[in-house]
Design a protein around this motif. Structure first.
Motif, PDB file in Angstrom:
ATOM      1  N   LEU A   1      58.799 -13.518-143.782  1.00 20.94           N
ATOM      2  CA  LEU A   1      58.298 -14.764-144.363  1.00 20.94           C
ATOM      3  C   LEU A   1      57.556 -15.498-143.251  1.00 20.94           C
ATOM      4  N   GLN A   2      56.250 -15.541-143.363  1.00 20.93           N
ATOM      5  CA  GLN A   2      55.399 -16.043-142.286  1.00 20.93           C
ATOM      6  C   GLN A   2      54.923 -17.453-142.571  1.00 20.93           C
ATOM      7  N   HIS A   3      55.130 -18.338-141.619  1.00 20.33           N
ATOM      8  CA  HIS A   3      54.620 -19.707-141.757  1.00 20.33           C
ATOM      9  C   HIS A   3      53.089 -19.667-141.725  1.00 20.33           C
ATOM     10  N   PRO A   4      52.420 -20.469-142.554  1.00 20.78           N
ATOM     11  CA  PRO A   4      50.946 -20.438-142.599  1.00 20.78           C
ATOM     12  C   PRO A   4      50.278 -20.636-141.241  1.00 20.78           C
ATOM     13  N   MET A   5      50.910 -21.391-140.346  1.00 16.12           N
ATOM     14  CA  MET A   5      50.298 -21.640-139.038  1.00 16.12           C
ATOM     15  C   MET A   5      50.280 -20.385-138.159  1.00 16.12           C
ATOM     16  N   GLU A   6      51.035 -19.357-138.537  1.00 16.59           N
ATOM     17  CA  GLU A   6      51.076 -18.134-137.744  1.00 16.59           C
ATOM     18  C   GLU A   6      50.051 -17.092-138.189  1.00 16.59           C
ATOM     19  N   VAL A   7      49.445 -17.295-139.350  1.00 19.53           N
ATOM     20  CA  VAL A   7      48.577 -16.255-139.929  1.00 19.53           C
ATOM     21  C   VAL A   7      47.426 -15.893-139.006  1.00 19.53           C
TER      22      VAL A   7
ATOM     23  N   GLY B   1      54.010 -18.559-146.406  1.00 20.71           N
ATOM     24  CA  GLY B   1      54.344 -19.825-147.037  1.00 20.71           C
ATOM     25  C   GLY B   1      55.315 -20.617-146.194  1.00 20.71           C
ATOM     26  N   GLU B   2      55.438 -21.882-146.517  1.00 17.66           N
ATOM     27  CA  GLU B   2      56.444 -22.739-145.869  1.00 17.66           C
ATOM     28  C   GLU B   2      57.555 -23.052-146.865  1.00 17.66           C
ATOM     29  N   GLN B   3      57.158 -23.513-148.047  1.00 17.46           N
ATOM     30  CA  GLN B   3      58.112 -23.714-149.137  1.00 17.46           C
ATOM     31  C   GLN B   3      57.692 -22.792-150.281  1.00 17.46           C
ATOM     32  N   PHE B   4      58.536 -21.826-150.583  1.00 20.40           N
ATOM     33  CA  PHE B   4      58.212 -20.830-151.592  1.00 20.40           C
ATOM     34  C   PHE B   4      58.714 -21.269-152.966  1.00 20.40           C
ATOM     35  N   ASP B   5      58.023 -20.808-153.998  1.00 21.69           N
ATOM     36  CA  ASP B   5      58.521 -21.022-155.355  1.00 21.69           C
ATOM     37  C   ASP B   5      59.913 -20.404-155.449  1.00 21.69           C
TER      38      ASP B   5
ATOM     39  N   LEU C   1      66.428  -6.992-144.501  1.00 18.24           N
ATOM     40  CA  LEU C   1      66.431  -7.968-143.414  1.00 18.24           C
ATOM     41  C   LEU C   1      65.302  -8.971-143.643  1.00 18.24           C
ATOM     42  N   VAL C   2      65.658 -10.242-143.712  1.00 17.10           N
ATOM     43  CA  VAL C   2      64.686 -11.310-143.959  1.00 17.10           C
ATOM     44  C   VAL C   2      64.408 -12.007-142.633  1.00 17.10           C
ATOM     45  N   VAL C   3      63.138 -12.046-142.254  1.00 11.72           N
ATOM     46  CA  VAL C   3      62.726 -12.550-140.950  1.00 11.72           C
ATOM     47  C   VAL C   3      61.781 -13.726-141.136  1.00 11.72           C
ATOM     48  N   LEU C   4      62.027 -14.811-140.422  1.00  9.51           N
ATOM     49  CA  LEU C   4      61.122 -15.960-140.452  1.00  9.51           C
ATOM     50  C   LEU C   4      60.183 -15.874-139.261  1.00  9.51           C
ATOM     51  N   ASP C   5      58.898 -15.751-139.536  1.00 10.05           N
ATOM     52  CA  ASP C   5      57.888 -15.692-138.475  1.00 10.05           C
ATOM     53  C   ASP C   5      57.305 -17.089-138.313  1.00 10.05           C
ATOM     54  N   ALA C   6      57.844 -17.821-137.360  1.00 10.97           N
ATOM     55  CA  ALA C   6      57.465 -19.221-137.165  1.00 10.97           C
ATOM     56  C   ALA C   6      57.991 -19.682-135.814  1.00 10.97           C
ATOM     57  N   THR C   7      57.490 -20.806-135.346  1.00 13.58           N
ATOM     58  CA  THR C   7      58.098 -21.423-134.177  1.00 13.58           C
ATOM     59  C   THR C   7      59.511 -21.854-134.541  1.00 13.58           C
ATOM     60  N   TRP C   8      60.312 -22.139-133.539  1.00 13.68           N
ATOM     61  CA  TRP C   8      61.693 -22.541-133.804  1.00 13.68           C
ATOM     62  C   TRP C   8      61.737 -23.777-134.719  1.00 13.68           C
ATOM     63  N   ARG C   9      60.897 -24.775-134.429  1.00 19.62           N
ATOM     64  CA  ARG C   9      60.890 -25.999-135.235  1.00 19.62           C
ATOM     65  C   ARG C   9      60.454 -25.710-136.671  1.00 19.62           C
TER      66      ARG C   9
END
Length: 210
Positions: free
Chosen positions: A37-43, A65-69, A116-124
């Motif tokens: 799950l990639q934050h838009p700022m990382e694309v 996405g940041e907030q998913f349906d 395995l669900v991975v968040l691709d984003a900065t820590w914040r």
């Protein structure tokens, strides 16, 4: 009117053809599936490792996405009948956000039954994604154990144990599968990617084309 010519893009890694990273792909088939799950700022972040990770893990996928349906996210998490497990440390600090402690993660989980669900984003930003998506809060979490120092020399870490998305995912999969060396070739590919980014930064600093 902007008359600058558009640089050709690689359709696979979504980077300019001159800085394509597809040649670093080192596919390793694992038992667990991976959902990134990639934050838009990382694309479009040139230093991001998620696209290389996807190229190295057959069957993995990236959703941005940041907030998913809520319904769509539940569908993604339940895909294939596997048990979704969030790669995320148990951080008591998020309790202040109203996030309850996660359910326990069974140590006996067979990797072929895991997504395995991975968040691709900065820590914040990852904390914000967790806060905005209750379905993620409800997942058992997999914390990493005894990881080596990060090879991520092109991005500033806020703590000595912080890893790139690629490194964290590979170490988590190796931990699940009980084989610490299974993803070594992916880490080696990551080293090549990092070296390429360092060279591009150096060229840019010398006034060359990045």
């Amino acid at each position: 009117m902007n008359t600058m010519p558009r640089r050709p893009m690689c359709a696979t890694c979504l980077r300019p053809a001159a800085t394509c990273i597809c040649h670093w792909a080192a596919p390793v088939a694992g038992a667990a599936k991976v959902l990134i799950l990639q934050h838009p700022m990382e694309v479009l972040n040139a230093k991001g490792s998620a696209r290389l990770l996807q190229l190295c893990l057959p069957g993995s996928r990236i959703e941005v996405g940041e907030q998913f349906d809520a319904t769509a996210l539940r569908t993604m998490l339940g895909e294939g009948g596997r048990q979704p497990v969030l790669l995320y440390p148990d951080t008591p600090g998020v309790r202040s956000l109203g996030i309850a402690p996660p359910p326990p993660c069974s140590a006996a989980l067979a990797p072929e039954r895991v997504q395995l669900v991975v968040l691709d984003a900065t820590w914040r930003k990852s904390r914000k994604m967790l806060y905005l998506n209750p379905a993620l809060q409800a997942l058992p979490r997999l914390p990493l154990r005894d990881t080596p120092p990060s090879h991520y020399l092109i991005r500033k870490a806020h703590a000595p144990d912080q890893l790139s998305t690629l490194e964290a995912t590979c170490y988590a999969l190796a931990q699940l599968e009980g084989d610490v060396h299974r993803y070594d070739r992916v880490i080696s590919a990551f080293d090549g990617f990092v070296a390429q980014q360092q060279e591009q930064q150096a060229r840019a600093g010398r006034g060359g084309i990045s």
